[in-house]
Scaffold this active site. Sequence first.
Site, mmCIF file in Angstrom:
data_model
loop_
_atom_site.group_PDB
_atom_site.id
_atom_site.type_symbol
_atom_site.label_atom_id
_atom_site.label_comp_id
_atom_site.label_asym_id
_atom_site.label_seq_id
_atom_site.Cartn_x
_atom_site.Cartn_y
_atom_site.Cartn_z
ATOM 1 C CD GLU A 160 9.613 -25.079 15.730
ATOM 2 O OE1 GLU A 160 10.107 -25.044 14.880
ATOM 3 O OE2 GLU A 160 8.353 -25.458 15.786
ATOM 4 C CB CYS A 207 14.234 -22.188 11.770
ATOM 5 S SG CYS A 207 13.118 -23.272 11.127
HETATM 6 P P1 NAP Z 1 12.463 -12.500 17.378
HETATM 7 O O1 NAP Z 1 12.898 -11.226 17.426
HETATM 8 O O2 NAP Z 1 12.571 -13.464 18.553
HETATM 9 O O3 NAP Z 1 10.593 -12.403 17.415
HETATM 10 C C1 NAP Z 1 10.026 -13.514 17.278
HETATM 11 C C2 NAP Z 1 8.616 -13.199 17.583
HETATM 12 O O4 NAP Z 1 8.368 -12.848 19.234
HETATM 13 C C3 NAP Z 1 7.938 -12.073 16.930
HETATM 14 O O5 NAP Z 1 6.542 -12.551 16.719
HETATM 15 C C4 NAP Z 1 8.126 -10.830 17.738
HETATM 16 O O6 NAP Z 1 7.331 -9.998 17.555
HETATM 17 C C5 NAP Z 1 7.758 -11.691 19.127
HETATM 18 N N1 NAP Z 1 8.177 -11.045 20.169
HETATM 19 C C6 NAP Z 1 9.426 -10.216 20.375
HETATM 20 N N2 NAP Z 1 9.335 -9.839 21.731
HETATM 21 C C7 NAP Z 1 8.183 -10.060 22.435
HETATM 22 C C8 NAP Z 1 7.589 -9.947 23.388
HETATM 23 N N3 NAP Z 1 8.312 -9.164 24.478
HETATM 24 N N4 NAP Z 1 6.456 -10.132 23.768
HETATM 25 C C9 NAP Z 1 5.699 -11.134 23.023
HETATM 26 N N5 NAP Z 1 6.248 -11.361 21.529
HETATM 27 C C10 NAP Z 1 7.449 -10.827 21.099
HETATM 28 O O7 NAP Z 1 12.654 -13.413 15.917
HETATM 29 P P2 NAP Z 1 12.600 -13.048 14.658
HETATM 30 O O8 NAP Z 1 13.446 -11.998 14.501
HETATM 31 O O9 NAP Z 1 11.212 -12.777 14.376
HETATM 32 O O10 NAP Z 1 13.049 -14.391 13.991
HETATM 33 C C11 NAP Z 1 14.394 -14.677 13.872
HETATM 34 C C12 NAP Z 1 14.923 -15.790 14.800
HETATM 35 O O11 NAP Z 1 13.884 -16.758 14.710
HETATM 36 C C13 NAP Z 1 16.238 -16.406 14.358
HETATM 37 O O12 NAP Z 1 16.901 -16.509 15.623
HETATM 38 C C14 NAP Z 1 15.927 -17.836 14.186
HETATM 39 O O13 NAP Z 1 16.824 -18.891 14.530
HETATM 40 C C15 NAP Z 1 14.677 -18.046 14.851
HETATM 41 N N6 NAP Z 1 13.569 -18.974 14.291
HETATM 42 C C16 NAP Z 1 13.753 -20.375 14.544
HETATM 43 C C17 NAP Z 1 12.704 -21.116 14.113
HETATM 44 C C18 NAP Z 1 12.808 -22.526 14.563
HETATM 45 O O14 NAP Z 1 11.842 -23.244 14.147
HETATM 46 N N7 NAP Z 1 13.330 -23.008 15.410
HETATM 47 C C19 NAP Z 1 12.044 -20.951 12.956
HETATM 48 C C20 NAP Z 1 12.082 -19.660 12.457
HETATM 49 C C21 NAP Z 1 13.041 -18.593 13.066
HETATM 50 P P3 NAP Z 1 7.454 -8.624 16.737
HETATM 51 O O15 NAP Z 1 8.195 -8.903 15.461
HETATM 52 O O16 NAP Z 1 6.543 -7.665 16.896
HETATM 53 O O17 NAP Z 1 8.729 -8.145 17.534
#
Ligand code: NAP
Length: 686
Positions: free
Chosen positions: A257, A296
């Site tokens: 997502e 989101c």
């Molecule tokens: P993110 O930076 O992509 O991180 C998401 C998750 O992935 C975090 O738990 C992060 O851990 C983990 N992660 C990052 N790099 C990784 C790797 N190399 N290996 C394993 N895990 C890794 O996103 P965010 O900043 O937390 O959230 C914001 C984004 O989420 C926005 O773009 C939003 O649109 C999207 N979002 C989408 C939805 C939906 O339902 N579509 C819902 C909520 C949010 P760390 O925090 O430890 O880096």
Amino acid sequence: MPKLGNYVSGNWITGDGEGQPLYNAINGDPIAHASTKGIDFASLLDYGRKVGNPALRKMTFPERGRMLRALALYLKEPARLEKFYQVSTFTGATRVDSWIDLEGGIGNLFSYASLRRKLPNETFCLDGEGLPLGKAGTFMGQHILVPKEGVAIHINAFNFPVWGMLEKIAVNLLAGVPAVVKPATVTSYLTEAVVREIIASGILPDGALQLVCGSAGDLLDHVTAQDTVTFTGSATTGLLLKSHPRILGENTSFTMEADSLNCLVLGEDVDPSMPEWDLFIKELRKEMTVKAGQKCTAVRRIFVPENKMEDTWKALTKALSQTLIGNPANEKVRMGPLAGGAQREEVRAQVRKLLTSSQILYGSPDSVEVIDADAVKGAFLSPLLLMNEKPFDHEEPHTVEAFGPVSTLMPYKGAEEAIALANKGKGSLCSSIVTADPAIARKYVLGAATHHGRILILNNECAKESTGHGSPLPLLVHGGPGRAGGGEEMGGLRGVKHYMQRVAIQGSPSMITALTNSYQPHARQTVEDKHPFRKYFEELTVGDTVITHKRTVTEADIVNFGNLSWDHFYAHTDHTSLEGTLFEKPVAHGYFILSAAAGLFVDPGKGPVLLNYGLEECRFLKPVYAGTTIGVKLTCKEKVEQEKKEEKDLPRGIVKWYVDVYDDTGESVAVATILTMVQKRSTIKI
Ligand code: NAP
């Protein structure tokens, strides 16, 4: 500075080293460190598979559902909940924001707990109807779903540290699969606080839930084909993880997502004199400011008929200017800070990209007035309303997601343009249209449906009860095609199936009945002297059958049933009207056949059958005319456990019966599934 715990292989442990510092979003003060350094991710996954999985998969659906309910009730206890609310303020959440995260998440547990009533008293379930595969009725197929043998690995985004976890574990736990939760590090302290309580409750079996706060390390290097990875976050991270060689190599189920450029469309029929106008402005303000736009599902694109642009920005600007921003501890505050300084910088960078083709109508990315807080130390950001007057000429508004209180207003001409613009998001979680005109709504929904996971049609009729544009609901699909990632995380039973393996089983109806405990037509029937209506719930076995005596349907029956029911439809009453119809003679009412069947199969004396509970499927297969003799085979098809609602309730279950009414040629004239409530023997005082 405290270090967050990781719950791994049945123990709370802290990672090595100093770890990543985490900050209070309101004032920037450090609050904890998170580290997963030194965690053996391979044995963590193994623990889930070897300890959590067997414990959950041997539980039946009702047992798993009751476990979820117990957990929801436990987390909802006022003192405990209030503790979570306190921790939640560090994320910058207002009370309303926290309510969505905390109580919304707990609500998900309740909803999934309730789904147990739609699932059998088994560890697995049927998927769809049985399929006859041979003319003689000796060979058939049936799909079943069994819990996968792996773990569900949830990699979550920072914006909903509790809801994000609970929305997902509710589903995998009901399916019978354990979870490993990796919240986004920046807000993981709140997830940790909740998981500590969950573990302390002792409600989940050992290994059912593990938690890692901090980097995912080499977790994904150890996934197998039986595991399921769900990811919520940015499209960039999603793509990176989705193409992880181990995930590709093992063919591990991966759902995503990701970024979603959700839109809200103002219908061409709505003008400022209508109640729908106020709903539109209110919804927009809510979408931009709740959780400071870090949702989101938040509205990123606003499409309005070109002649309503000015009215819209004036009304929306006024509404936004009335939204007080600041420390959520102040009751007047309606919007808090973003989750952290890094998030604010990320939003500003995205806004700069948007501003290459849009202009600002309201707010400033660099300054904001706040109450009871320091706008710079805390991660505060003003709501930003942008305008792009040529949305077909510019890609930025449809591709750049600023994950904060930012939306872009754009004009359209005619329904086709509104649809084309909505779909330029290349797949979104949700869209809404505000309209009072069903023709406009129909056109929009059918045109935009291919690109959205959920569409809300908002008007004055549903506004009071509407859950709003931005609320994913446990029983509805949450996820969207294309850019939104293609996931389907919740969606009621749709979600549960995601953690289960579907297998088509083939064999004789008797074999499939024995395997599934669900009677299949043509399977062996057990006929005993004792009428099945005289058996208590525990005594009944699927396949128990009564073959009734027979009854000849007469003209008087048809006339009398017409008089009794007042159903004088011509086909039952008028000999002269049948030319050109499907009937040769007045035909017996279908409901009469069913009633007559009941008359034949019911055992009238007082016994364990407490009441008639209803009818699930019914087909009238062949006309029955006066002179036809009918008989009935009534077979115990399925037994469904029923919980007591109150202590004084009689212990009982629901029994589904397959009713086959046949005529003198042996052909079925009607089939139905009827339900009775049957007492359990345990209630009898001897
Ligand atoms: P993110 O930076 O992509 O991180 C998401 C998750 O992935 C975090 O738990 C992060 O851990 C983990 N992660 C990052 N790099 C990784 C790797 N190399 N290996 C394993 N895990 C890794 O996103 P965010 O900043 O937390 O959230 C914001 C984004 O989420 C926005 O773009 C939003 O649109 C999207 N979002 C989408 C939805 C939906 O339902 N579509 C819902 C909520 C949010 P760390 O925090 O430890 O880096």
